[in-house]
Design a protein around this motif. Structure first.
Motif, mmCIF file in Angstrom:
data_model
loop_
_atom_site.group_PDB
_atom_site.id
_atom_site.type_symbol
_atom_site.label_atom_id
_atom_site.label_comp_id
_atom_site.label_asym_id
_atom_site.label_seq_id
_atom_site.Cartn_x
_atom_site.Cartn_y
_atom_site.Cartn_z
ATOM 1 N N UNK A 96 0.830 -1.202 0.000
ATOM 2 C CA UNK A 96 0.000 0.000 0.000
ATOM 3 C C UNK A 96 0.866 1.254 0.000
ATOM 4 N N UNK A 97 1.940 1.246 0.795
ATOM 5 C CA UNK A 97 2.843 2.399 0.841
ATOM 6 C C UNK A 97 3.455 2.670 -0.523
ATOM 7 N N UNK A 98 3.826 1.600 -1.238
ATOM 8 C CA UNK A 98 4.426 1.751 -2.560
ATOM 9 C C UNK A 98 3.410 2.245 -3.579
ATOM 10 N N UNK A 99 2.233 1.661 -3.559
ATOM 11 C CA UNK A 99 1.219 2.020 -4.547
ATOM 12 C C UNK A 99 0.646 3.408 -4.312
ATOM 13 N N UNK A 100 0.645 3.848 -3.055
ATOM 14 C CA UNK A 100 0.095 5.168 -2.736
ATOM 15 C C UNK A 100 1.148 6.274 -2.818
ATOM 16 N N UNK A 101 2.393 5.884 -3.037
ATOM 17 C CA UNK A 101 3.453 6.902 -3.094
ATOM 18 C C UNK A 101 3.297 7.774 -4.337
ATOM 19 N N UNK A 102 3.376 9.082 -4.142
ATOM 20 C CA UNK A 102 3.263 10.043 -5.240
ATOM 21 C C UNK A 102 4.363 11.083 -5.049
ATOM 22 N N UNK A 103 5.348 11.076 -5.941
ATOM 23 C CA UNK A 103 6.481 11.995 -5.822
ATOM 24 C C UNK A 103 6.046 13.448 -5.818
ATOM 25 N N UNK A 104 4.916 13.737 -6.449
ATOM 26 C CA UNK A 104 4.455 15.122 -6.549
ATOM 27 C C UNK A 104 3.977 15.678 -5.207
ATOM 28 N N UNK A 105 3.582 14.796 -4.313
ATOM 29 C CA UNK A 105 3.113 15.272 -3.001
ATOM 30 C C UNK A 105 4.088 14.912 -1.882
ATOM 31 N N UNK A 106 5.226 14.339 -2.257
ATOM 32 C CA UNK A 106 6.254 13.975 -1.290
ATOM 33 C C UNK A 106 6.932 15.246 -0.791
ATOM 34 N N UNK A 107 6.785 15.543 0.507
ATOM 35 C CA UNK A 107 7.364 16.766 1.076
ATOM 36 C C UNK A 107 8.764 16.553 1.638
ATOM 37 N N UNK A 108 9.287 15.326 1.519
ATOM 38 C CA UNK A 108 10.677 15.111 1.904
ATOM 39 C C UNK A 108 10.902 14.033 2.938
ATOM 40 N N UNK A 109 11.973 13.264 2.718
ATOM 41 C CA UNK A 109 12.382 12.223 3.663
ATOM 42 C C UNK A 109 13.328 12.810 4.698
ATOM 43 N N UNK A 110 13.504 12.106 5.821
ATOM 44 C CA UNK A 110 14.527 12.487 6.785
ATOM 45 C C UNK A 110 15.887 12.236 6.136
ATOM 46 N N UNK A 111 16.825 13.123 6.375
ATOM 47 C CA UNK A 111 18.166 12.974 5.824
ATOM 48 C C UNK A 111 18.914 11.874 6.560
ATOM 49 N N UNK A 112 19.660 11.062 5.812
ATOM 50 C CA UNK A 112 20.448 9.979 6.410
ATOM 51 C C UNK A 112 21.879 10.444 6.627
ATOM 52 N N UNK A 113 22.430 10.238 7.829
ATOM 53 C CA UNK A 113 23.826 10.595 8.051
ATOM 54 C C UNK A 113 24.746 9.890 7.046
ATOM 55 N N UNK A 114 25.752 10.591 6.559
ATOM 56 C CA UNK A 114 26.654 10.016 5.561
ATOM 57 C C UNK A 114 27.524 8.936 6.182
ATOM 58 N N UNK A 115 27.742 7.853 5.433
ATOM 59 C CA UNK A 115 28.559 6.743 5.892
ATOM 60 C C UNK A 115 29.701 6.515 4.926
ATOM 61 N N UNK A 116 30.902 6.271 5.447
ATOM 62 C CA UNK A 116 32.061 6.043 4.583
ATOM 63 C C UNK A 116 32.756 4.747 4.965
ATOM 64 N N UNK A 117 32.316 3.608 4.377
ATOM 65 C CA UNK A 117 32.925 2.309 4.694
ATOM 66 C C UNK A 117 34.410 2.299 4.335
#
Length: 203
Positions: A182-203
């Motif tokens: 449901x999360x995938x099918x209901x996802x709409x990039x046009x109404x996406x207000x932004x994800x939480x930023x992920x801290x950068x990782x350097x393996x």
């Protein structure tokens, strides 16, 4: 390991998804279901780790012990997973990356980051028929958390940047899949207000 298949139950999406969680959380089951429905491959960090153990003729416990004494194994695994994430992050094609650090390694390249979990007694019951014992599972979880903090200064317990956090003990396998579907099918990039930023990782 890369796997993929098609099925009559389809999800029309080009999203790059990461799935993470502790042993027994149901990540493999969900990835297999999503791979079938999305008609796309997925890469499992656990399978790569097991392949490393087999290549070296070692048990998972032995390889974990070796990883504790040197960062070479962890960094090689994580670098490979990060390279895969970079490749698929630019592909504009559906893909699934599964590992404990998948969300961290993929970072902002991922479109949807999922964390699965379940109470410890439930997870222990789920893994009782695996090669890994209860004691080995607990040792591995503590060991990995310590190494992640030591190598990368990250807290594996930080789940603030995940888009979905699901207790898989509350629903059936199909129920968990339907929630994510449901999360995938209901996802709409046009109404996406932004994800939480992920801290950068350097393996």
């Amino acid at each position: 390991m890369v796997t993929g298949a098609t099925t009559t139950v389809e999800i029309d999406t080009t999203l790059f998804i990461t799935v993470s969680g502790p042993p027994g959380c149901g990540a493999t089951t969900l990835c297999e279901q999503l791979s079938d429905a999305m008609g796309c491959p997925y890469v499992s960090g656990g399978d790569i780790f097991r392949e490393l153990a087999e290549d070296r003729d070692m048990s998972l416990n032995q390889l974990t012990a070796e990883a504790e004494s040197s960062d070479e194994i962890d960094r090689a695994l994580d670098q490979r997973l990060q390279q895969i994430a970079e490749k698929w992050g630019m592909a504009n094609k559906p893909f699934i990356l599964e590992s404990r650090l998948a969300g961290w390694l993929a970072g902002d390249r991922a479109d949807l980051r999922i964390w699965l979990d379940a109470p410890e007694d439930v997870r222990l019951e789920r893994i009782e028929d695996r090669v890994e014992t209860e004691a080995e599972m607990r040792v591995r979880e503590v060991s990995e958390a310590g190494r992640y903090e030591s190598y990368y200064e990250i807290d594996i317990g930080d789940r603030t940047f995940y888009d979905l956090h699901i207790n898989t003990a509350r629903w059936s396998k199909q129920g968990v899949f339907q929630i994510v579907r449901t999360a995938l099918e209901e996802y709409d990039a046009d109404v996406d207000e932004g994800a939480f930023s992920t801290p950068e990782m350097n393996p």
